[in-house]
Design an enzyme around this catalytic site. Structure first.
Site, PDB file in Angstrom:
ATOM      1  N   LYS A   1      21.391  16.540  20.830  1.00 50.85           N
ATOM      2  CA  LYS A   1      21.926  17.034  19.554  1.00 50.85           C
ATOM      3  C   LYS A   1      23.414  16.755  19.450  1.00 50.85           C
ATOM      4  O   LYS A   1      24.111  16.615  20.461  1.00 50.85           O
ATOM      5  CB  LYS A   1      21.635  18.528  19.376  1.00 50.85           C
ATOM      6  CG  LYS A   1      22.454  19.472  20.269  1.00 50.85           C
ATOM      7  CD  LYS A   1      23.547  20.188  19.501  1.00 50.85           C
ATOM      8  CE  LYS A   1      24.361  21.051  20.455  1.00 50.85           C
ATOM      9  NZ  LYS A   1      25.771  20.787  20.475  1.00 50.85           N
TER      10      LYS A   1
ATOM     11  N   ASP B   1      22.491  26.722  23.153  1.00 52.51           N
ATOM     12  CA  ASP B   1      21.911  25.569  22.451  1.00 52.51           C
ATOM     13  C   ASP B   1      20.393  25.487  22.580  1.00 52.51           C
ATOM     14  O   ASP B   1      19.761  24.719  21.856  1.00 52.51           O
ATOM     15  CB  ASP B   1      22.512  24.254  22.984  1.00 52.51           C
ATOM     16  CG  ASP B   1      23.889  23.956  22.409  1.00 52.51           C
ATOM     17  OD1 ASP B   1      24.180  24.434  21.299  1.00 52.51           O
ATOM     18  OD2 ASP B   1      24.660  23.241  23.070  1.00 52.51           O
TER      19      ASP B   1
END
EC number: 2.7.1.148
Length: 314
Positions: free
Chosen positions: A11, A141
């Protein structure tokens, strides 16, 4: 099924704003998170004996409790001890494609894949929210990496609001092979330099989060205005990283001088990325920046925005 292979995408951050301090010692954040097609492959299988084994094709990836994927399996074994006893131990094999310590959530996405894989293998039937709550106990995350796509992340980044997928955007990533930036260092240094701007009271933090939620970046994403998304890229941590590491500023300037939608450092770095509207543009940008920088220590990747997080490999 006693084994699963999963794709674990990395990401990038399209937006990262530090709002203030939280009572738990973390920072109050508002972020826009985006999955990319640069991904690790994770294979999980039952091995009979009640133990956790991690293997990886990258020599620097730890294969014990220092690996967040190991901790994900350990958490699941403690949460569901009867199921762990019934199915036996777990062997996790990681094929690493996402660079390490790069600000691309390589470890977090591996942990997310283990949670999803064990849910499938042990037939637990956990909801998306239940998996994300487990993930939040491992790292900020991890919840995003489970579902992926495009999302607004607030608090530590673990409170997620899905946003429309951004299709057809390509990303050129560049990282210095021997450079890594400690995430705790980045946040600590930011606090030392900019702590006087922090908002501490709960109501003001809430209104700051809402400001981002209804702000121009989210509007640009909703409207699929790619040009504006590129122009609105923002990362507060650049304020400490670029002054400490001038080579990153030079790399950012090299990307900015090309035909790109926008360029920025991802997370706490040190990966720098640039957005383009086509693969051919991405390849041209990579070639131009590679030639301009002329540094053998600089590695490049081209990826595309991904509309999902962890998926089963076919």
């Amino acid at each position: 099924m006693r084994s699963y292979s999963l794709i674990a995408p990395g990401k990038i951050n399209l937006y990262l704003e530090i709002i203030g301090d939280r009572p738990d010692g973390y920072h109050e954040l508002a972020m826009v998170l985006q999955s990319i097609s640069l991904a690790d492959k994770i294979h999980i299988r039952s091995i009979g004996i009640e133990t956790i084994v991690v293997r990886c094709d990258h020599p620097l990836v730890p294969q014990d409790v220092d690996n967040i994927a190991y901790r994900a399996a350990s958490l699941m074994s403690k949460e569901f001890p009867e199921v762990f006893a019934r199915y036996g131990g777990v062997e996790i094999t990681i094929n690493k494609y996402i660079p390490m310590a790069a600000g691309l959530a390589g470890g977090s996405t591996n942990a997310a894949a283990v949670l999803v894989g064990l849910d499938l293998m042990w037939e637990l039937g956990l909801t998306h929210r239940e998996l994300q709550e487990l993930g939040a106990r491992l790292g900020s995350d991890v919840p995003f990496c489970i579902g992926g796509g495009t999302a607004l992340g607030t608090r530590r980044g673990e409170i997620l609001s899905p946003l429309p997928n951004l299709d057809h955007i390509y990303v050129v990533l560049a990282k210095y092979k021997n450079l890594s930036i400690s995430t705790p260092w980045a946040y600590k240094t930011y606090r030392q330099k900019f702590g006087h701007t922090y908002i501490s009271d709960t109501e003001s933090q809430k209104s700051s989060r809402q400001r981002v939620h209804s702000g121009p970046m989210v509007s640009a994403i909703v409207e699929h205005n790619y040009k504006e998304v590129g122009e609105l890229l923002h990362n507060d941590l650049e304020k400490v990283a670029l002054s400490e590491y001038p080579q990153l500023l030079k790399l950012r300037e090299a990307f900015a001088s090309e035909n790109v939608l926008g360029t920025m450092m991802s997370g706490s770095g040190p990966t720098m990325f640039a957005l383009t509207e086509s693969q051919s543009q991405a390849e041209e940008v990579r070639a131009a920046v590679k030639e301009k920088m002329a540094d053998p220590d600089l590695e490049f990747w081209i990826a595309q925005f991904n509309s999902s997080g962890i998926s089963i490999a076919h």
